[in-house]
Design a protein around this motif. Sequence first.
Motif, PDB file in Angstrom:
ATOM      1  N   LEU A   1       0.830  -1.205   0.000  1.00 11.88           N
ATOM      2  CA  LEU A   1       0.000   0.000   0.000  1.00 11.88           C
ATOM      3  C   LEU A   1       0.866   1.257   0.000  1.00 11.88           C
ATOM      4  O   LEU A   1       0.638   2.189  -0.783  1.00 11.88           O
ATOM      5  CB  LEU A   1      -0.916  -0.008   1.228  1.00 11.88           C
ATOM      6  N   LEU A   2       1.896   1.281   0.846  1.00 14.22           N
ATOM      7  CA  LEU A   2       2.790   2.437   0.905  1.00 14.22           C
ATOM      8  C   LEU A   2       3.557   2.614  -0.403  1.00 14.22           C
ATOM      9  O   LEU A   2       3.711   3.736  -0.887  1.00 14.22           O
ATOM     10  CB  LEU A   2       3.773   2.298   2.071  1.00 14.22           C
ATOM     11  N   LYS A   3       4.032   1.512  -0.991  1.00 16.19           N
ATOM     12  CA  LYS A   3       4.743   1.601  -2.271  1.00 16.19           C
ATOM     13  C   LYS A   3       3.834   2.157  -3.363  1.00 16.19           C
ATOM     14  O   LYS A   3       4.238   3.036  -4.129  1.00 16.19           O
ATOM     15  CB  LYS A   3       5.250   0.222  -2.697  1.00 16.19           C
ATOM     16  N   ASN A   4       2.594   1.647  -3.431  1.00 20.76           N
ATOM     17  CA  ASN A   4       1.658   2.112  -4.457  1.00 20.76           C
ATOM     18  C   ASN A   4       1.319   3.584  -4.284  1.00 20.76           C
ATOM     19  O   ASN A   4       1.322   4.355  -5.250  1.00 20.76           O
ATOM     20  CB  ASN A   4       0.374   1.280  -4.428  1.00 20.76           C
ATOM     21  N   GLN A   5       1.007   3.980  -3.052  1.00 27.59           N
ATOM     22  CA  GLN A   5       0.620   5.374  -2.837  1.00 27.59           C
ATOM     23  C   GLN A   5       1.797   6.321  -3.007  1.00 27.59           C
ATOM     24  O   GLN A   5       1.637   7.418  -3.550  1.00 27.59           O
ATOM     25  CB  GLN A   5      -0.054   5.531  -1.478  1.00 27.59           C
ATOM     26  N   ALA A   6       3.001   5.916  -2.580  1.00 25.94           N
ATOM     27  CA  ALA A   6       4.183   6.749  -2.782  1.00 25.94           C
ATOM     28  C   ALA A   6       4.490   6.895  -4.268  1.00 25.94           C
ATOM     29  O   ALA A   6       4.827   7.987  -4.740  1.00 25.94           O
ATOM     30  CB  ALA A   6       5.379   6.156  -2.046  1.00 25.94           C
ATOM     31  N   THR A   7       4.350   5.797  -5.010  1.00 23.22           N
ATOM     32  CA  THR A   7       4.579   5.834  -6.456  1.00 23.22           C
ATOM     33  C   THR A   7       3.619   6.810  -7.127  1.00 23.22           C
ATOM     34  O   THR A   7       4.030   7.646  -7.932  1.00 23.22           O
ATOM     35  CB  THR A   7       4.408   4.425  -7.064  1.00 23.22           C
TER      36      THR A   7
ATOM     37  N   VAL B   1       2.365   7.911   4.243  1.00 25.41           N
ATOM     38  CA  VAL B   1       2.947   8.121   2.913  1.00 25.41           C
ATOM     39  C   VAL B   1       3.876   9.332   2.933  1.00 25.41           C
ATOM     40  O   VAL B   1       4.929   9.327   2.290  1.00 25.41           O
ATOM     41  CB  VAL B   1       1.849   8.268   1.841  1.00 25.41           C
ATOM     42  N   ALA B   2       3.525  10.372   3.679  1.00 24.78           N
ATOM     43  CA  ALA B   2       4.369  11.566   3.771  1.00 24.78           C
ATOM     44  C   ALA B   2       5.737  11.208   4.342  1.00 24.78           C
ATOM     45  O   ALA B   2       6.773  11.652   3.836  1.00 24.78           O
ATOM     46  CB  ALA B   2       3.691  12.622   4.627  1.00 24.78           C
ATOM     47  N   SER B   3       5.756  10.391   5.373  1.00 25.32           N
ATOM     48  CA  SER B   3       7.015   9.959   5.973  1.00 25.32           C
ATOM     49  C   SER B   3       7.828   9.115   4.998  1.00 25.32           C
ATOM     50  O   SER B   3       9.047   9.286   4.865  1.00 25.32           O
ATOM     51  CB  SER B   3       6.713   9.159   7.245  1.00 25.32           C
ATOM     52  N   TYR B   4       7.176   8.213   4.307  1.00 26.51           N
ATOM     53  CA  TYR B   4       7.810   7.310   3.343  1.00 26.51           C
ATOM     54  C   TYR B   4       8.417   8.100   2.183  1.00 26.51           C
ATOM     55  O   TYR B   4       9.567   7.878   1.795  1.00 26.51           O
ATOM     56  CB  TYR B   4       6.749   6.317   2.854  1.00 26.51           C
ATOM     57  N   VAL B   5       7.658   9.035   1.635  1.00 22.26           N
ATOM     58  CA  VAL B   5       8.120   9.855   0.502  1.00 22.26           C
ATOM     59  C   VAL B   5       9.250  10.782   0.939  1.00 22.26           C
ATOM     60  O   VAL B   5      10.184  11.033   0.180  1.00 22.26           O
ATOM     61  CB  VAL B   5       6.942  10.640  -0.111  1.00 22.26           C
ATOM     62  N   SER B   6       9.183  11.255   2.164  1.00 23.84           N
ATOM     63  CA  SER B   6      10.235  12.126   2.687  1.00 23.84           C
ATOM     64  C   SER B   6      11.582  11.406   2.688  1.00 23.84           C
ATOM     65  O   SER B   6      12.614  11.991   2.339  1.00 23.84           O
ATOM     66  CB  SER B   6       9.867  12.581   4.091  1.00 23.84           C
TER      67      SER B   6
ATOM     68  N   ARG C   1      19.840   5.160  -6.052  1.00 21.60           N
ATOM     69  CA  ARG C   1      18.924   4.818  -7.146  1.00 21.60           C
ATOM     70  C   ARG C   1      18.354   3.415  -6.955  1.00 21.60           C
ATOM     71  O   ARG C   1      17.153   3.196  -7.087  1.00 21.60           O
ATOM     72  CB  ARG C   1      19.671   4.912  -8.478  1.00 21.60           C
ATOM     73  N   ARG C   2      19.212   2.471  -6.600  1.00 26.67           N
ATOM     74  CA  ARG C   2      18.756   1.099  -6.380  1.00 26.67           C
ATOM     75  C   ARG C   2      17.847   0.993  -5.166  1.00 26.67           C
ATOM     76  O   ARG C   2      16.865   0.251  -5.175  1.00 26.67           O
ATOM     77  CB  ARG C   2      19.953   0.168  -6.225  1.00 26.67           C
ATOM     78  N   LYS C   3      18.170   1.735  -4.116  1.00 31.45           N
ATOM     79  CA  LYS C   3      17.342   1.713  -2.912  1.00 31.45           C
ATOM     80  C   LYS C   3      15.965   2.305  -3.202  1.00 31.45           C
ATOM     81  O   LYS C   3      14.940   1.764  -2.786  1.00 31.45           O
ATOM     82  CB  LYS C   3      18.036   2.506  -1.799  1.00 31.45           C
ATOM     83  N   ILE C   4      15.926   3.408  -3.952  1.00 33.16           N
ATOM     84  CA  ILE C   4      14.651   4.036  -4.300  1.00 33.16           C
ATOM     85  C   ILE C   4      13.843   3.119  -5.218  1.00 33.16           C
ATOM     86  O   ILE C   4      12.622   3.028  -5.095  1.00 33.16           O
ATOM     87  CB  ILE C   4      14.885   5.417  -4.942  1.00 33.16           C
ATOM     88  N   MET C   5      14.519   2.408  -6.130  1.00 29.32           N
ATOM     89  CA  MET C   5      13.811   1.473  -7.013  1.00 29.32           C
ATOM     90  C   MET C   5      13.136   0.361  -6.220  1.00 29.32           C
ATOM     91  O   MET C   5      12.095  -0.148  -6.628  1.00 29.32           O
ATOM     92  CB  MET C   5      14.771   0.876  -8.038  1.00 29.32           C
ATOM     93  N   SER C   6      13.708   0.006  -5.070  1.00 28.33           N
ATOM     94  CA  SER C   6      13.075  -1.018  -4.239  1.00 28.33           C
ATOM     95  C   SER C   6      11.935  -0.442  -3.408  1.00 28.33           C
ATOM     96  O   SER C   6      11.080  -1.180  -2.924  1.00 28.33           O
ATOM     97  CB  SER C   6      14.105  -1.669  -3.315  1.00 28.33           C
ATOM     98  N   MET C   7      11.900   0.883  -3.260  1.00 23.91           N
ATOM     99  CA  MET C   7      10.874   1.522  -2.430  1.00 23.91           C
ATOM    100  C   MET C   7       9.639   1.974  -3.212  1.00 23.91           C
ATOM    101  O   MET C   7       8.638   2.328  -2.611  1.00 23.91           O
ATOM    102  CB  MET C   7      11.475   2.726  -1.688  1.00 23.91           C
ATOM    103  N   VAL C   8       9.734   2.024  -4.548  1.00 22.79           N
ATOM    104  CA  VAL C   8       8.592   2.428  -5.375  1.00 22.79           C
ATOM    105  C   VAL C   8       8.362   1.407  -6.482  1.00 22.79           C
ATOM    106  O   VAL C   8       9.249   0.610  -6.787  1.00 22.79           O
ATOM    107  CB  VAL C   8       8.785   3.838  -6.003  1.00 22.79           C
TER     108      VAL C   8
END
Length: 169
Positions: A15-21, A39-44, A87-94
Motif C-alpha cells: 500500500l505504501l509503495k503504491n501510494q508513494a509511487t 505516505v508523507a514519511s515514506y516519501v520524505s 537509485r537502487r534503494k529508491i527502485m526497491s521503495m517504489v
Amino acid sequence: MARKLGVNATQRIALLKNQATNLLWYGKIETTEARAKEVASYVSKILTLAVNTYTDTVETEVTVKDAKGKETKKTLLKDGNKKLNARRKIMSMVNDVQEVKGFKESKADFKKRTEDIKYPLIEKIFDEYAPKYASRKEEKGQGGGYTAIYKLGPRKGDAAEAAIITLVD
C-alpha cells in the motif's frame, strides 16, 4: 510508532509503495488521513535520499568504433557509487511506472521522447525533484517538508477522515 492501517505487514508495504509511487508520479493523491501521514514519511525518506546524492556523477572517456572502423572518443556521464546505491534503494521503495503516450502524440514522437528513459519515475525523482528540493534546502536552510496534507472531512460511506496529500513546490 508506525500505524498498522488495518492490514498485515505485506499489504501495508504494498500500500505504501503504491501510494508513494502515485504521489511521486502525479504530484497529488486523495486518501485517508492516517495513510497520508504514513505516505508523507515514506516519501520524505525517498526524496531526502535523492537530494543528498543526485550530484554524485562520474565522467568517463570511452573510445568507440563506428561501422567503418574509425575510432572516436566519447565522454559518458555515469552515476557515482552513492547515487547508484540511492537509485537502487529508491527502485526497491517504489513501483515501476511506464510513460504514457499523449492523447494526440504520434507513435514516432512517443518513441523518440521515451527512447533514452528506462525507468521514468526514477528519472523524474533525480532530474526534477532532487534539484528543486536541493535549491529549496539552500534557500530556506532546511531539509524535508516535501509534502502537505489537506484534510477534507469525513468520507461518505465509511466516515473515514479523507485527506489530499501533495508535493510542495
